[in-house]
Motif scaffolding. Structure first.
Motif, PDB file in Angstrom:
ATOM      1  N   GLU A 147       0.708  -1.124   0.100  1.00 24.87           N
ATOM      2  CA  GLU A 147      -0.116   0.175  -0.033  1.00 24.87           C
ATOM      3  C   GLU A 147       1.058   1.042   0.025  1.00 24.87           C
ATOM      4  O   GLU A 147       0.636   2.280  -0.788  1.00 24.87           O
ATOM      5  N   LYS A 148       1.773   1.260   0.873  1.00 21.01           N
ATOM      6  CA  LYS A 148       2.631   2.447   0.853  1.00 21.01           C
ATOM      7  C   LYS A 148       3.480   2.715  -0.468  1.00 21.01           C
ATOM      8  O   LYS A 148       3.717   3.780  -0.766  1.00 21.01           O
ATOM      9  N   GLY A 153       3.701   6.562  -5.363  1.00 19.58           N
ATOM     10  CA  GLY A 153       3.737   6.719  -6.795  1.00 19.58           C
ATOM     11  C   GLY A 153       4.162   5.574  -7.517  1.00 19.58           C
ATOM     12  O   GLY A 153       4.629   5.702  -8.756  1.00 19.58           O
ATOM     13  N   GLY A 154       4.400   4.444  -6.988  1.00 19.39           N
ATOM     14  CA  GLY A 154       5.121   3.343  -7.786  1.00 19.39           C
ATOM     15  C   GLY A 154       4.209   2.494  -8.587  1.00 19.39           C
ATOM     16  O   GLY A 154       2.950   2.787  -8.614  1.00 19.39           O
ATOM     17  N   LYS A 155       4.472   2.274  -9.916  1.00 18.79           N
ATOM     18  CA  LYS A 155       3.747   1.670 -10.845  1.00 18.79           C
ATOM     19  C   LYS A 155       3.335   0.223 -10.592  1.00 18.79           C
ATOM     20  O   LYS A 155       2.511  -0.214 -11.245  1.00 18.79           O
ATOM     21  N   GLY A 156       4.349  -0.306  -9.877  1.00 20.59           N
ATOM     22  CA  GLY A 156       4.123  -1.723  -9.561  1.00 20.59           C
ATOM     23  C   GLY A 156       5.047  -2.379  -8.346  1.00 20.59           C
ATOM     24  O   GLY A 156       6.138  -1.694  -8.031  1.00 20.59           O
ATOM     25  N   GLU A 178       1.372  -6.122  -6.780  1.00 19.84           N
ATOM     26  CA  GLU A 178       0.604  -5.163  -6.802  1.00 19.84           C
ATOM     27  C   GLU A 178       1.008  -4.326  -7.991  1.00 19.84           C
ATOM     28  O   GLU A 178       2.075  -3.827  -8.282  1.00 19.84           O
ATOM     29  N   GLY A 179       0.019  -3.762  -9.201  1.00 22.38           N
ATOM     30  CA  GLY A 179       0.492  -3.154 -10.284  1.00 22.38           C
ATOM     31  C   GLY A 179       1.307  -4.387 -11.041  1.00 22.38           C
ATOM     32  O   GLY A 179       0.991  -5.619 -11.220  1.00 22.38           O
ATOM     33  N   ILE A 210      10.499  -3.001  -7.171  1.00 17.99           N
ATOM     34  CA  ILE A 210       9.642  -1.777  -7.273  1.00 17.99           C
ATOM     35  C   ILE A 210       9.785  -1.382  -8.651  1.00 17.99           C
ATOM     36  O   ILE A 210      10.804  -0.583  -9.021  1.00 17.99           O
ATOM     37  N   TYR A 211       8.618  -1.039  -9.281  1.00 19.59           N
ATOM     38  CA  TYR A 211       8.888  -0.577 -10.883  1.00 19.59           C
ATOM     39  C   TYR A 211       8.307   0.936 -10.786  1.00 19.59           C
ATOM     40  O   TYR A 211       7.263   1.327 -10.325  1.00 19.59           O
TER      41      TYR A 211
END
Length: 218
Positions: A147-148, A153-156, A178-179, A210-211
């Motif tokens: 969630e954080k 602003g993470g895309k995935g 997620e994403g 993290i994307y």
């Protein structure tokens, strides 16, 4: 390929540049590499509470430049720059102790703030590690991390846990998404980190992808 190759190493020269930037002769190469390892180990341990995200090392003939990317620069600098001077003095003693006067390196420390720590795979993984070692429910810890990252602003984001998760008798692997995380796209800016959580039951490996979006390829 995207699941087996380190996402950062896979993109070196295309999306990312090297963390150590210098040239050394064949006879000196091994010693310089070892010196880089010692510097990174010292800084990560000394500045553990500063949220160290990355350390870039640049060398010239007479100068060693260290660029520290941290989420809490005030911890590194200290009151009136006292802590920064102490770290620089410790590094100077360690690095130049075995050098002749003519070969001593001038050490420059530069501190840069990471404004979105929730988009740093290293800090996310370390937060999950601390929670798991304190016996916090792993699914809740991962869910909060997902969630954080997305809120920042993470895309995935993808998080993987492996080992005796939750103290289970048999080790297993759990993946959470997620994403989207396009691991095989070279233009994708993917931050990656892996590390262990040393629980009373045993070793639990943590991997975080993290994307952050696409970058212009060369």
């Amino acid at each position: 390929m995207g699941q087996k190759v380190n996402p950062t190493g896979f993109r070196i020269g295309n999306t990312f540049t090297w963390k150590s930037r210098w040239f050394a002769k064949k006879d000196d190469y091994q010693g310089v590499i070892l010196e880089d390892v010692k510097i990174r180990k010292y800084l990560n341990e000394k500045l553990a509470h500063a949220g160290v995200v990355g350390i870039d090392i640049e060398r010239s003939i007479t100068t060693l430049k260290l660029i520290l990317f941290v989420s809490r620069p005030g911890v590194v600098i200290g009151k009136g720059g006292e802590n920064l001077r102490k770290v620089q003095a410790d590094l100077n003693r360690t690095i130049n102790a075995h050098r002749d006067n003519g070969k001593k390196l001038k050490i420059n420390l530069k501190v840069e703030e990471v404004r979105t720590p929730d988009l740093s795979a290293k800090l996310v993984a370390e937060r999950i590690k601390d929670q798991i070692e304190k016996r916090y429910p792993h699914r809740r810890a991962v869910s909060q991390a997902l969630e954080k990252v997305m809120a920042a602003g993470g895309k995935g984001v993808k998080i993987q846990l492996s080992g005796r998760i939750g103290g289970a008798e048999i080790g297993r692997t759990e993946k959470y998404f997620e994403g989207s995380v396009p691991t095989q796209t070279l233009r994708a800016n993917i931050d990656y980190f892996q590390g262990p959580a040393l629980t009373k039951s045993g070793y639990v490996g943590i991997k975080v992808w993290i994307y952050k979006g696409m970058v212009d390829g060369k």
